[in-house]
Each structure stands twice: as C-alpha cells, then as structure tokens.
Scaffold this active site. Structure first.
Site, PDB file in Angstrom:
ATOM      1  N   ILE A  23      -6.238  -1.212  14.443  1.00 20.45           N
ATOM      2  CA  ILE A  23      -7.040  -2.088  13.583  1.00 20.45           C
ATOM      3  C   ILE A  23      -6.596  -3.542  13.723  1.00 20.45           C
ATOM      4  O   ILE A  23      -7.421  -4.453  13.774  1.00 20.45           O
ATOM      5  CB  ILE A  23      -6.948  -1.620  12.120  1.00 20.45           C
ATOM      6  CG1 ILE A  23      -7.670  -0.266  11.957  1.00 20.45           C
ATOM      7  CG2 ILE A  23      -7.548  -2.655  11.177  1.00 20.45           C
ATOM      8  CD1 ILE A  23      -7.477   0.376  10.598  1.00 20.45           C
ATOM      9  N   ASP A  69       9.349  -8.151  13.539  1.00 20.72           N
ATOM     10  CA  ASP A  69       9.372  -6.898  12.803  1.00 20.72           C
ATOM     11  C   ASP A  69       9.198  -7.226  11.325  1.00 20.72           C
ATOM     12  O   ASP A  69      10.059  -7.867  10.715  1.00 20.72           O
ATOM     13  CB  ASP A  69      10.702  -6.188  13.042  1.00 20.72           C
ATOM     14  CG  ASP A  69      10.771  -4.813  12.395  1.00 20.72           C
ATOM     15  OD1 ASP A  69       9.880  -4.478  11.578  1.00 20.72           O
ATOM     16  OD2 ASP A  69      11.725  -4.063  12.691  1.00 20.72           O
ATOM     17  N   SER A 146      -5.028   1.696   1.902  1.00 17.47           N
ATOM     18  CA  SER A 146      -5.538   2.910   2.552  1.00 17.47           C
ATOM     19  C   SER A 146      -6.332   3.691   1.523  1.00 17.47           C
ATOM     20  O   SER A 146      -6.051   3.605   0.316  1.00 17.47           O
ATOM     21  CB  SER A 146      -4.378   3.776   3.060  1.00 17.47           C
ATOM     22  OG  SER A 146      -4.834   5.068   3.433  1.00 17.47           O
ATOM     23  N   TYR A 159       3.640   7.706   1.580  1.00 22.47           N
ATOM     24  CA  TYR A 159       2.724   6.738   2.195  1.00 22.47           C
ATOM     25  C   TYR A 159       1.702   6.239   1.182  1.00 22.47           C
ATOM     26  O   TYR A 159       1.470   5.031   1.056  1.00 22.47           O
ATOM     27  CB  TYR A 159       2.015   7.388   3.383  1.00 22.47           C
ATOM     28  CG  TYR A 159       0.980   6.517   4.040  1.00 22.47           C
ATOM     29  CD1 TYR A 159       1.338   5.602   5.026  1.00 22.47           C
ATOM     30  CD2 TYR A 159      -0.367   6.613   3.691  1.00 22.47           C
ATOM     31  CE1 TYR A 159       0.385   4.795   5.641  1.00 22.47           C
ATOM     32  CE2 TYR A 159      -1.321   5.810   4.301  1.00 22.47           C
ATOM     33  CZ  TYR A 159      -0.942   4.909   5.277  1.00 22.47           C
ATOM     34  OH  TYR A 159      -1.895   4.120   5.874  1.00 22.47           O
ATOM     35  N   LYS A 163       0.984   2.318  -0.385  1.00 25.52           N
ATOM     36  CA  LYS A 163      -0.296   1.611  -0.299  1.00 25.52           C
ATOM     37  C   LYS A 163      -0.863   1.314  -1.691  1.00 25.52           C
ATOM     38  O   LYS A 163      -1.496   0.268  -1.893  1.00 25.52           O
ATOM     39  CB  LYS A 163      -1.290   2.432   0.523  1.00 25.52           C
ATOM     40  CG  LYS A 163      -0.884   2.588   1.984  1.00 25.52           C
ATOM     41  CD  LYS A 163      -0.820   1.245   2.694  1.00 25.52           C
ATOM     42  CE  LYS A 163      -0.669   1.405   4.186  1.00 25.52           C
ATOM     43  NZ  LYS A 163      -0.728   0.116   4.911  1.00 25.52           N
ATOM     44  N   THR A 194      -7.765   5.383  16.086  1.00 24.94           N
ATOM     45  CA  THR A 194      -6.606   4.676  16.625  1.00 24.94           C
ATOM     46  C   THR A 194      -5.591   5.706  17.087  1.00 24.94           C
ATOM     47  O   THR A 194      -5.733   6.907  16.859  1.00 24.94           O
ATOM     48  CB  THR A 194      -5.956   3.791  15.551  1.00 24.94           C
ATOM     49  OG1 THR A 194      -5.452   4.639  14.496  1.00 24.94           O
ATOM     50  CG2 THR A 194      -6.965   2.800  14.964  1.00 24.94           C
ATOM     51  N   TYR A 204      -4.444  15.262   7.374  1.00 26.83           N
ATOM     52  CA  TYR A 204      -5.212  14.965   6.174  1.00 26.83           C
ATOM     53  C   TYR A 204      -5.989  16.194   5.691  1.00 26.83           C
ATOM     54  O   TYR A 204      -6.476  16.206   4.566  1.00 26.83           O
ATOM     55  CB  TYR A 204      -6.182  13.806   6.434  1.00 26.83           C
ATOM     56  CG  TYR A 204      -5.513  12.453   6.374  1.00 26.83           C
ATOM     57  CD1 TYR A 204      -5.570  11.686   5.214  1.00 26.83           C
ATOM     58  CD2 TYR A 204      -4.822  11.939   7.471  1.00 26.83           C
ATOM     59  CE1 TYR A 204      -4.954  10.445   5.154  1.00 26.83           C
ATOM     60  CE2 TYR A 204      -4.204  10.698   7.410  1.00 26.83           C
ATOM     61  CZ  TYR A 204      -4.267   9.961   6.251  1.00 26.83           C
ATOM     62  OH  TYR A 204      -3.637   8.734   6.189  1.00 26.83           O
TER      63      TYR A 204
END
Length: 261
Positions: A23, A69, A146, A159, A163, A194, A204
């Site tokens: 992205i 980074d 996300s 994760y 987000k 991606t 998922y």
C-alpha cells in the site's frame, strides 16, 4: 489512477513511510502522479525503493528514497528533517509502515507486544510529532489503521489493539492539530493484494474453515465486492484524505474495505 487533470498535489511535498512496497508504494506512486515530490521511507528493501524512485522520475516527478526504521523515533526524525532539507517544506505525511501479528493469548510474549506496538502505534505517533513540527496550516496527516480494529478475528488481538490505538490517537490529536490548521485522519484498509496478505490472509478465516475454503471463495461470501483490493484502490483513499477535497474532515478513520462483513 490519477487522471491527467487530477493534479491536487502540485507544489506539495509528501513523506510516505513504509513506501517501498504494498500500500505504501501505491500511495507514493499516486501522490507523485498528482504532482507531489515524494520521499519514500523504507526499512530493508532499498532495491524496491530505488526502483520506485526511478519510475517516478521517469514519469517527470520528483522522488527520494531514504532508509528509516520507524521503530526508532530518531531515524524517523532524521528522515523527515532530510525531506524538508531536500525539498524545502512538508505538506503531507502518509504513515504506511506496519507489521502483522497472529497468535493465541497464551503464546503472546512481552517481546511480541513491544514489537507490534513499537512499529504500529509508537512509530506512527512519533512520525506525527516530527512531521507536525515542520508543517504549516493546510497540511495533511494520514495514518494507517485496519478493519481489524473494529472486528473480532481469532488470534489477532495484539495487532488489532495496536491499530485501535491509532484510531484513538487520530481522534484526540485532531483537536490539538486542528488549532494549527492541520488535519489528521486514518485509513482502515481491508484485505489488499500485497505480500502481507499473501502471507497472512488465510488466517483471517475462522480456524475451523482454514484449509477447507479457498481464500477467493471466503472473500466472495464475506465482502460486498467479493475480492481483495488492489493497492492503488486503497491508495486513492489516502490521496483523498491528503488533498484539499478533505479539508473539513479530521479525526476520522475511513474504511476502504470493499464492504467487508
């Protein structure tokens, strides 16, 4: 894709973190196509970043690839300082760097927490801090959340939480930055074609479905559009929020998920 008369970023300078692939690369390409000078931040993939710079320059644009980074705020600060030194200003920050994580609760270690939140949350916060120090009224900041922040997925807690924190950060910083005429929003991408999706996409699915239903079939019943997004389709959302078309939109997270349900 941007059309020939869609040049919303002429005279603008944009920094795109995580800009060498996925992205982020699509965002850098889109902003450059609409006239922005782009600084492409990358961590490891110098070859991809250099190839993207070459493509932008070949199309008549201006671009520079710089290693940083985002887990290290000092490197992020140096990246942004160099961008301003090279191009004289900073008008857009598109924060696209991130790391994925799946694991069961009993397996999550403090090191996992530190890695995920250091990149996905802390990294974005300090990118905003450094960028805002150089920005003037009318500048735009677009972070990356996300769809996982607002839905339950097995073994995705760490994760998703990183987000969700980004969405709260955007909401609260909007009041502070708004006094300076700077908008801050986020994009919440859904499944996107991606390398990250290729590696993790099947996770998922509900654990009982993994291995029993091809990913394409699963997407056809869990998304209104029934497919993964192309990176350039998601990049269009970033370009909108980074443009003056979104001048009265701030503190919000825009889902670009193909109607995922």
């Amino acid at each position: 894709m941007a059309t020939a008369d869609s040049r919303r970023f002429v005279g603008k300078v944009a920094v795109v973190t995580g800009g060498s692939r996925g992205i982020g690369a699509a965002v850098a390409t889109r902003l450059a196509a609409e006239g922005a000078a782009v600084v492409i931040g990358y961590r490891d993939n110098q070859r991809a970043a250099d190839e993207l710079v070459s493509a932008v320059v070949a199309d008549g644009g201006r671009a520079l690839a710089l290693r940083a980074d985002v887990a290290d705020p000092d490197q992020t600060g140096a990246l942004i300082d160099r961008a301003v030194s090279e191009f004289g200003q900073l008008d857009v920050l598109a924060s696209c760097a991130g790391v994925e994580h799946f694991d069961a609760l009993e397996n999550i270690a403090p090191a996992d927490f530190d890695r995920v939140f250091t990149v996905n949350t802390r990294g974005q916060l300090f990118a905003v801090q450094h960028a805002a120090a150089h920005m003037r009224a009318g500048s735009r900041i677009v972070l990356t959340s996300s769809v996982s922040a607002s839905r339950a997925v097995f073994h995705h807690t760490l994760y998703a939480a990183s987000k969700a924190a980004v969405e709260s950060m955007v909401l609260n910083l909007s009041a502070e930055l708004g006094r300076r005429g700077i908008t801050i929003n986020a994009i919440a991408p859904g499944g996107t074609a991606t390398d990250m999706a290729a590696e993790h996409g099947a996770r998922y699915q509900h654990p009982q479905l993994r291995g029993t239903m091809p990913m394409e079939q699963w997407l056809s019943v869990h998304g209104a559009l029934g497919r993964l997004a192309r990176p350039e389709e998601v990049a269009a959302g970033y370009a909108f929020l980074a443009s003056d078309d979104a001048a009265y939109m701030t503190g919000r997270t825009l889902p670009v998920d193909g109607g995922f349900f």
